[in-house]
Design an enzyme around this catalytic site. Structure first.
Site, PDB file in Angstrom:
ATOM      1  CG  ASP A  60      -2.063  -0.914   1.135  1.00 19.64           C
ATOM      2  OD1 ASP A  60      -3.161  -0.568   0.173  1.00 19.64           O
ATOM      3  OD2 ASP A  60      -2.044  -1.936   1.808  1.00 19.64           O
ATOM      4  CG  HIS A 161      -8.979   7.407   4.856  1.00 23.73           C
ATOM      5  ND1 HIS A 161      -8.377   6.867   4.108  1.00 23.73           N
ATOM      6  CD2 HIS A 161      -8.337   7.134   6.113  1.00 23.73           C
ATOM      7  CE1 HIS A 161      -7.344   5.886   4.680  1.00 23.73           C
ATOM      8  NE2 HIS A 161      -7.353   6.225   5.767  1.00 23.73           N
ATOM      9  CB  CYS A 248      -4.583   8.308  -0.796  1.00 24.99           C
ATOM     10  SG  CYS A 248      -5.301   7.763  -2.350  1.00 24.99           S
TER      11      CYS A 248
HETATM   12  C1  CIR Z   1      -5.735   1.175   2.623  1.00 21.71           C
HETATM   13  O1  CIR Z   1      -6.586   0.539   2.988  1.00 21.71           O
HETATM   14  O2  CIR Z   1      -5.113   1.528   3.648  1.00 21.71           O
HETATM   15  C2  CIR Z   1      -5.271   1.621   1.135  1.00 21.71           C
HETATM   16  N1  CIR Z   1      -5.535   0.328   0.552  1.00 21.71           N
HETATM   17  C3  CIR Z   1      -5.870   2.654   0.869  1.00 21.71           C
HETATM   18  C4  CIR Z   1      -5.618   3.839   1.398  1.00 21.71           C
HETATM   19  C5  CIR Z   1      -6.189   5.299   0.643  1.00 21.71           C
HETATM   20  N2  CIR Z   1      -5.685   6.177   1.492  1.00 21.71           N
HETATM   21  C6  CIR Z   1      -6.474   7.477   1.608  1.00 21.71           C
HETATM   22  O3  CIR Z   1      -7.350   7.582   0.801  1.00 21.71           O
HETATM   23  N3  CIR Z   1      -5.945   8.324   2.183  1.00 21.71           N
END
Ligand code: CIR
Length: 253
Positions: A60, A161, A248
């Site tokens: 990730d 989030h 993200c």
């Molecule tokens: C997670 O589940 O942590 C990652 N696959 C996706 C994170 C996405 N982050 C964000 O929107 N800030």
């Protein structure tokens, strides 16, 4: 200078966390092309982009936003709420240390940067499955000396989030998805609305008058053009399969 920190996509990106296993699965080659387009949009928006090398231990790790929260020249290095993601922070802390004062978050706090939205001197923080009360308390203590007031926002379990449903547009404006968080939570802001059926597009990266938005959401694009922003639409079908979107993939400071 505005900087954006990003991170290359690992070979094992298809093992990234997702609430629902994607079908079809993530195509890593396509994900890399889309990530490049994202980095180019950051550069076209005026940011100087630094991209961290791949970390094959961390599927990730492209989602750098979750690993640090920056206010002024202070960077709080988070403890991501998903245990599998806690290895991601060291490399981010090392590179940010070249530019910023780095402050580590400590146990039992957990917090994901995707839950933190700064508007003026108000930091809205989602209380989510990833961000706990101790994390919010440490965030508030860290940035109180900078005049930042923390406002907690309760999130339903269906929202990963806070910034999945609302993001800052600059100049006291926010982009908010209809039928998500109660608008009364947000003080002294002007709201640009995203229709409920385009909720995914509420997550945008705004840099000055530029805004990077997911491709394929015409009503959101129209609302941003009407708000006099220069729109850069980028494809993000592959990060979406890993529950990711636009903010993200970078830390902008
Ligand atoms: C997670 O589940 O942590 C990652 N696959 C996706 C994170 C996405 N982050 C964000 O929107 N800030």
């Amino acid at each position: 200078m505005i900087r954006a920190l990003t991170r290359h996509i690992p070979n094992n990106f298809a093992n990234a966390l997702s609430a629902v296993p994607p079908d079809p699965p993530i195509n890593v080659a396509v994900a890399r092309q889309q990530h490049l387009q994202y980095c180019m949009a950051l550069a076209e928006s005026g940011a100087t982009v630094t991209t961290l090398p791949v970390d094959e231990k961390c599927p990730d790790s492209v989602f750098v936003e979750d690993t640090a929260v920056v206010v002024d020249r202070q960077a709080l290095i988070t403890r991501p709420g998903a245990p599998s993601r806690q290895l991601e922070t060291d490399a981010v802390a090392t590179v940010l240390d070249a530019w910023l004062n780095v402050i580590p978050m400590t146990e039992p706090a957990t917090l994901d940067g995707g839950d933190c939205m700064l508007v003026g001197r108000t930091m809205y923080v989602g209380r989510s499955a990833r961000t706990n009360a101790a994390g919010i308390a440490q965030l508030a203590r860290t940035f109180a000396p900078r005049g930042v007031d923390v406002v907690q926002v309760e999130l339903p379990s269906s929202v990963l989030h806070l910034k999945c449903v609302v993001t800052p547009l600059g100049a006291g404006r926010i982009l908010l998805a209809e039928d998500s968080v109660d608008r009364a939570v947000f003080r002294d802001v002007e709201i640009v609305w995203v229709p409920a059926e385009e909720t995914y597009a509420a997550n945008v990266v705004a840099i000055g008058a530029h805004v990077i938005v997911a491709d394929g959401f015409p009503r959101t694009r129209e609302a941003l053009v009407k708000a006099r922003m220069k729109v850069h639409a980028v494809p993000c079908t592959e990060v979406r399969k890993a529950d990711g979107s636009l903010t993200c993939q970078s830390i902008v400071f």
